[in-house]
Design an enzyme around this catalytic site. Sequence first.
Site: not given
Ligand code: NAP
Length: 296
Positions: A91, A127
Site C-alpha cells: 500500500k 478502506d
Molecule cells: P499493521 O499496519 O501491522 O498495524 C498493526 C497495529 O496493531 C499497530 O498499531 C500495532 O501497534 C498493533 N499491534 C500489533 N501487535 C500488537 C500487540 N501484540 N499488542 C498491542 N498492539 C499490537 O496492520 P494493519 O494492516 O493495520 O491491520 C490491523 C488489523 O486489521 C489486522 O488484524 C488485520 O487483519 C485487520 N485488517 C482488516 C481489514 C478489513 O478489510 N477488514 C483490512 C486491513 C486490516 P504498534 O504501532 O505498537 O506496532
Amino acid sequence: MSSDRPRTPTSDGDGPLARALRLSAATSVVGVIGYPISHSLSPLLHNTAFAEMGLDWVSVGFPVPPGQAARALIGARAMGIRGLSVTMPHKEEAAQASDRCTTEADRLHAVNCLINEEDGWLGDNTDGAGLLAALARSSRFDPSGQRCMVVGAGGAARAVIAALGDGGASEVIVVNRTAARGQSAAALAGPSGRVGTTAEASSCALVVNATPVGMDDVDSGSPVWPVDPGLLGPGQLVVDLVYHPPVTPWLAAAAGQGSITSNGLGMLVHQAALQIERWTGTTAPVDAMWAAVEGG
Ligand code: NAP
C-alpha cells in the site's frame, strides 16, 4: 499445455464457468496485487460484482513480491489493466509509485485502489470509507457528533481514524502500544483526534479494534484484550477489523456485555464495492457481493 486444449462444452447455463468461457480479447482486466495473494477474497468480490452488473470485466490475483509494486504498475499500465486493488505489503509503495493520488491516499501515504487514467495511475484509498459504509448499512451508524475509539495505529487504523474525523466525530480517541505512532495517527482525524486510554471506552459510541490483539481463546488462561470487555455495554457499537474467525473471542465477550458487534467483513466488502465504482463509474451491487463472501 493445458491452455491449448479444446474447451469442453459446459452445461452450467449462466454460472461462473459459462461466464469465464466468455472471456475474450475485449474483456477488461483488473486485479489485486499483494504477497501472498492466493487467499485474497478480492477477485471473488470483484467478479461477483461484474457478473451482477453484466460487465465484460474480470479480476484476478497477481502475486507481486515485496519491493516490486512500482515495477508491477509499469507493466500493468503497459498491458492496459484497467485497475488494481492493492493489499499487503504494497500500500505504501503503491502510493509512491502512483502518478497522482487523491487527497485521502495522499494523507494516509497508502493506496488500496489504483485507477488507470489517461495520464497515469490515480491512487486512492477506500478502506476508511468502506468501514463507515459498512457500519451505516449494518447498524445505521453515523459518526457525526459521536465519541469514537480506535485501538491501533497501523494502516487499517489510520484509514479508519481519518474517515471518522472526516465524518464529523466529536472525538476520535486513539490508543496504541507505540505512543509516537498513536500520536501521528490521531492527527489524521484533525482537531477531534487525540491519544487516550482504553479506560475511556465506556463513554464511546463506537470502539474499533484495528490490531491483531484479542484473538486468544478465553479458556486458554488470561486473555489479552484490546479493550477490557467489562468497559463495554449496551448501546455501544464494537467492531473488530479481523474477519477470520467471524467472531473473535473479544467480539464474543463484547456481545456478552450487550454491545452491538461487527467484524471486518463489512469493511472488506464495502472497500471493494467502492473500488468497483472508481473503476466502472457505476454503483456496485453490494448485496450480491455480501452474499458471495458469506457463502450465500
Ligand atoms: P499493521 O499496519 O501491522 O498495524 C498493526 C497495529 O496493531 C499497530 O498499531 C500495532 O501497534 C498493533 N499491534 C500489533 N501487535 C500488537 C500487540 N501484540 N499488542 C498491542 N498492539 C499490537 O496492520 P494493519 O494492516 O493495520 O491491520 C490491523 C488489523 O486489521 C489486522 O488484524 C488485520 O487483519 C485487520 N485488517 C482488516 C481489514 C478489513 O478489510 N477488514 C483490512 C486491513 C486490516 P504498534 O504501532 O505498537 O506496532
